[in-house]
Scaffold this active site. Sequence first.
Site, PDB file in Angstrom:
ATOM      1  N   CYS A   1       0.797  -1.227   0.000  1.00  0.00           N
ATOM      2  CA  CYS A   1       0.000   0.000   0.000  1.00  0.00           C
ATOM      3  C   CYS A   1       0.832   1.281   0.000  1.00  0.00           C
ATOM      4  O   CYS A   1       0.266   2.368  -0.124  1.00  0.00           O
ATOM      5  CB  CYS A   1      -0.970   0.094   1.174  1.00  0.00           C
ATOM      6  SG  CYS A   1      -2.191  -1.185   1.195  1.00  0.00           S
ATOM      7  N   ASP A   2       2.110   1.229   0.181  1.00  0.00           N
ATOM      8  CA  ASP A   2       2.866   2.478   0.202  1.00  0.00           C
ATOM      9  C   ASP A   2       4.266   2.285  -0.372  1.00  0.00           C
ATOM     10  O   ASP A   2       5.268   2.600   0.259  1.00  0.00           O
ATOM     11  CB  ASP A   2       2.933   3.027   1.632  1.00  0.00           C
ATOM     12  CG  ASP A   2       3.307   4.514   1.647  1.00  0.00           C
ATOM     13  OD1 ASP A   2       3.205   5.169   0.586  1.00  0.00           O
ATOM     14  OD2 ASP A   2       3.710   5.012   2.708  1.00  0.00           O
ATOM     15  N   ILE A   3       4.311   1.766  -1.582  1.00  0.00           N
ATOM     16  CA  ILE A   3       5.596   1.615  -2.261  1.00  0.00           C
ATOM     17  C   ILE A   3       6.040   2.992  -2.741  1.00  0.00           C
ATOM     18  O   ILE A   3       5.320   3.670  -3.478  1.00  0.00           O
ATOM     19  CB  ILE A   3       5.465   0.673  -3.478  1.00  0.00           C
ATOM     20  CG1 ILE A   3       4.939  -0.708  -3.064  1.00  0.00           C
ATOM     21  CG2 ILE A   3       6.785   0.575  -4.233  1.00  0.00           C
ATOM     22  CD1 ILE A   3       5.924  -1.587  -2.385  1.00  0.00           C
TER      23      ILE A   3
END
Length: 747
Positions: free
Chosen positions: A528-530
């Site tokens: 979800c937060d690359i």
Amino acid sequence: MKPKSTLFPGLLFSSLLLPIFASAAAHNILPNSTLYASTPTQTWTSPNTTFSLGFITVGSAHYAAVTYNGFPVWTAGGTDSGGGAADSSASLQFLSDGNLRLVNGSSGAVVWQSDTAGRGVSSAALDDSGNFTLLNGSVPIWSTFENPTDTILPTQNFTTDNVLASGLYSFHLLPSGNLTLKWNNSILYWNSGLNSSFTTNLTSPSLGIQSIGILSLFDPSLSSPAVLAYSSDYAEGNDVFRFLKLDSDGNLRIYSYAQGSQNSTERWAAVADQCLVFGYCGNFGICSYNETSPICECPSRNFEPIDPKDSRQGCKRKVEIADCPGSGTMLQLDHAKFLTYPPEVASQVFFVGISACGLNCLVSGSCIASTSLSDGTGLCYLKLPDFVSGYQSPALPSTSFVKVCGPALENPPLLAGITKGNSRSLQAWIIVVAVIATISVLVMFGGGLLWWCCRNSPRLGALSAQYALIEYASGAPVQFSFKDLQRATKDKQSGQSFSWECRFKIALGTAKGITYLHEECRDCIVHCDIKPENILLDETYNAKVSDFGLAKLVNPKDHRERTLTSVRGTRGYLAPEWLSNLPITSKSDIYSYGMVLLELVSGRRNFEVSAETNHKKFSIWAYDEFERGNVKGIVDERLGDCEFDMEQVIRAIQVSFWCIQEQPSQRPTMGKVVQMLEGITEIEKPPPPKAAIEGSSSGTSMDISAFSNFAAPAPAPSSSSSFRTREISSFVLGRNAERATSVSFTT
Ligand SMILES: *[C@@H]1O[C@H](CO)[C@@H](O)[C@H](O)[C@H]1NC(C)=O
Ligand SMILES: *[C@@H]1O[C@H](CO)[C@@H](O)[C@H](O)[C@H]1NC(C)=O
Ligand SMILES: *[C@@H]1O[C@H](CO)[C@@H](O)[C@H](O)[C@H]1NC(C)=O
Ligand SMILES: *[C@@H]1O[C@H](CO)[C@@H](O)[C@H](O)[C@H]1NC(C)=O
Ligand SMILES: *[C@@H]1O[C@H](CO)[C@@H](O)[C@H](O)[C@H]1NC(C)=O
Ligand SMILES: *[C@@H]1O[C@H](CO)[C@@H](O)[C@H](O)[C@H]1NC(C)=O
Ligand SMILES: *[C@@H]1O[C@H](CO)[C@@H](O)[C@H](O)[C@H]1NC(C)=O
Ligand SMILES: *[C@@H]1O[C@H](CO)[C@@H](O)[C@H](O)[C@H]1NC(C)=O
Ligand SMILES: *[C@@H]1O[C@H](CO)[C@@H](O)[C@H](O)[C@H]1NC(C)=O
Ligand SMILES: *[C@@H]1O[C@H](CO)[C@@H](O)[C@H](O)[C@H]1NC(C)=O
Ligand SMILES: *[C@@H]1O[C@H](CO)[C@@H](O)[C@H](O)[C@H]1NC(C)=O
Ligand SMILES: *[C@@H]1O[C@H](CO)[C@@H](O)[C@H](O)[C@H]1NC(C)=O
């Protein structure tokens, strides 16, 4: 040359079809003729004796069958249990009224009949293709070819009205031309269609196995028959007899009989993995493979085989759930799934984690078992009565649960062999385990004590200032001070620009890391937060994906209520589906990765809008430039004149465009990304990554830059402050808090 190539298939097929219309004349059998099970040598044969109709014995039962070389290709009443089984004094009677019937000798009970009385049947004949026909004069009234049981012979025409059946299994041809296999006339476990290059609607499709070993579909709307399957010995040998059979194990196979051979050889099977045949191991049976064949076992010692002599009959509970109210528990089966096929697929699907998948079943009164797929989808299937069919294999990522009356008594895996061997080696084994366990506990205790004493010494305690054991054990996020982190990461923020070689290594390492999260972890994790800040590097530039602050098993049921304030992730790397009402899947990470990859190549922020980029967002501009062949314009100018692998750069750029496709389904999986980067897989030309991305930069309400909370930089560090792991990574690559979203490879 051209006329020749179009002519050839026509010639080929007309020669193949010829036997259909040229079946040999048959010996006529007149009414008032009877065959007896007690004299199996007495038969009605085809003119050249290839086929015969007579009695055969299977186990203790007697069947009236058309046989080839003693092998049944049609059986009166079918082979279902009880279907066509007759006793040893049974007879097959061709009555004067034209009816053909199989009668038990002892009781006179009719086992099977053709129901052709009063239709003018005056004779019967078995021809050399194996077709047994009842005729009124020369007009066929009834035939075995039109009433198949479990086998289709060459020249036999199988239409949508026909069905092959074997036990609970059946095979159908659909009007669409699809071939299907069903269990108990409900569960559709195999459905195979014409390849997608066929777009015509068929009018009256029929299926045939050609004597050379190809399975073809005929239809007036097809200019030539469509090939559906090839036997592995296709077109080999002249004297090979081939046929298609639905076996009692639920698989559809092509067999070959070589001339003079006493047995048939399997040449093609519809379901390559036998354990995927629904119900193969019966109710609650678990299918797996020994070195050679599929085998059936019960899920645990809470079950026992229904028939100890036939493991395919399935299993039953030793104690029924109804008899143990309140003490039901979930038995966990690793690497196992319960087969789920249409039509039951849709109704009982949930998106939850592995253990929740078991718990959901436990609390649901009607649920008897569940499977968490763990394949990246987060899917959980709850199975309702009455029938579950299991499959266990080390290659399966799934975890399954079965509701049993407690306690769950798992099958003994390793110990089984040992107990069988002798109890002395079991004792020895237990002693060895106990000794190893004791030693490990002592070592751990000693290590723990040492660590506890020295936790504040600078050498051992680099990361331990706030690392309280209690906090660790509680599962709460671990806190580090900035000093610790500087020490731990050797403060790599000096961010001169990286060489291409190094950037590529980071790109690949990151892709592999995400692949692990998506595809290889037991529980699929969507990060979800690359973003660049969440990629940590070691001293040799090996990339590690960090920061699981936002990672979760995404429940698409949530997405309806998802408000903009609940949007996770970081601006610029956020997939468009975060802003629409679409489910968040692993494909959302792919999008973010694509943006990171583009930044690695270009050294510029993907959402940068400048005069240089024609007032377009960088990612959009880059695509246009790439289309124009201006790769140099996209690549980071700081890579300068240094030598770099241009082919690799182009691959990376193309992969990034694939990843940032608006449609999640268009984006590749992370595994595919790795293959494309490594050059193992060809990369097709990426379509423009348009719509949503442009929309989001156009200043409409969908403008992601409006949600300033995504861009909130991490708090500025002070040497005294401590903060959580999810915030640290910003400083590993780019220390300046104001530039928290920028990385070493951008300025
Ligand atoms: C069959 O046998 C019955 C009596 O046994 C006889 O009446 C009848 O004519 C026979 N039918 C034929 C077609 O031979
Ligand atoms: C005929 O006999 C067989 C063998 O004894 C038996 O299995 C079958 O049920 C009988 N069929 C009928 C219709 O009575
Ligand atoms: C049998 O065939 C003849 C000639 O085709 C026909 O006249 C007769 O009606 C048929 N018998 C029955 C019962 O259909
Ligand atoms: C019998 O006839 C069939 C069909 O014409 C042919 O395929 C087969 O080879 C023949 N068998 C023998 C033994 O002549
Ligand atoms: C088999 O029998 C049916 C019915 O009598 C007939 O229509 C069909 O043409 C026959 N098939 C072959 C291949 O002889
Ligand atoms: C098979 O049977 C169908 C329906 O009876 C017929 O339309 C079709 O032409 C037949 N196909 C072949 C190859 O004989
Ligand atoms: C097969 O389906 C029927 C209902 O169509 C059902 O009554 C029967 O129990 C099913 N058989 C098994 C083995 O589940
Ligand atoms: C036919 O089979 C294909 C897969 O080969 C499947 O995608 C399609 O939905 C099937 N069509 C029907 C009508 O079942
Ligand atoms: C689809 O079938 C056609 C005709 O049989 C064949 O030419 C083509 O290669 C097939 N395509 C694929 C992808 O299998
Ligand atoms: C096939 O049939 C479907 C449904 O009847 C129809 O919508 C479609 O247009 C047809 N396709 C062709 C190529 O005729
Ligand atoms: C089947 O026949 C082939 C050759 O005729 C032989 O090699 C093989 O061992 C046979 N298999 C069985 C199971 O009898
Ligand atoms: C595998 O299982 C089959 C069927 O139960 C059995 O015949 C075979 O001997 C087994 N093979 C091994 C290697 O255990």
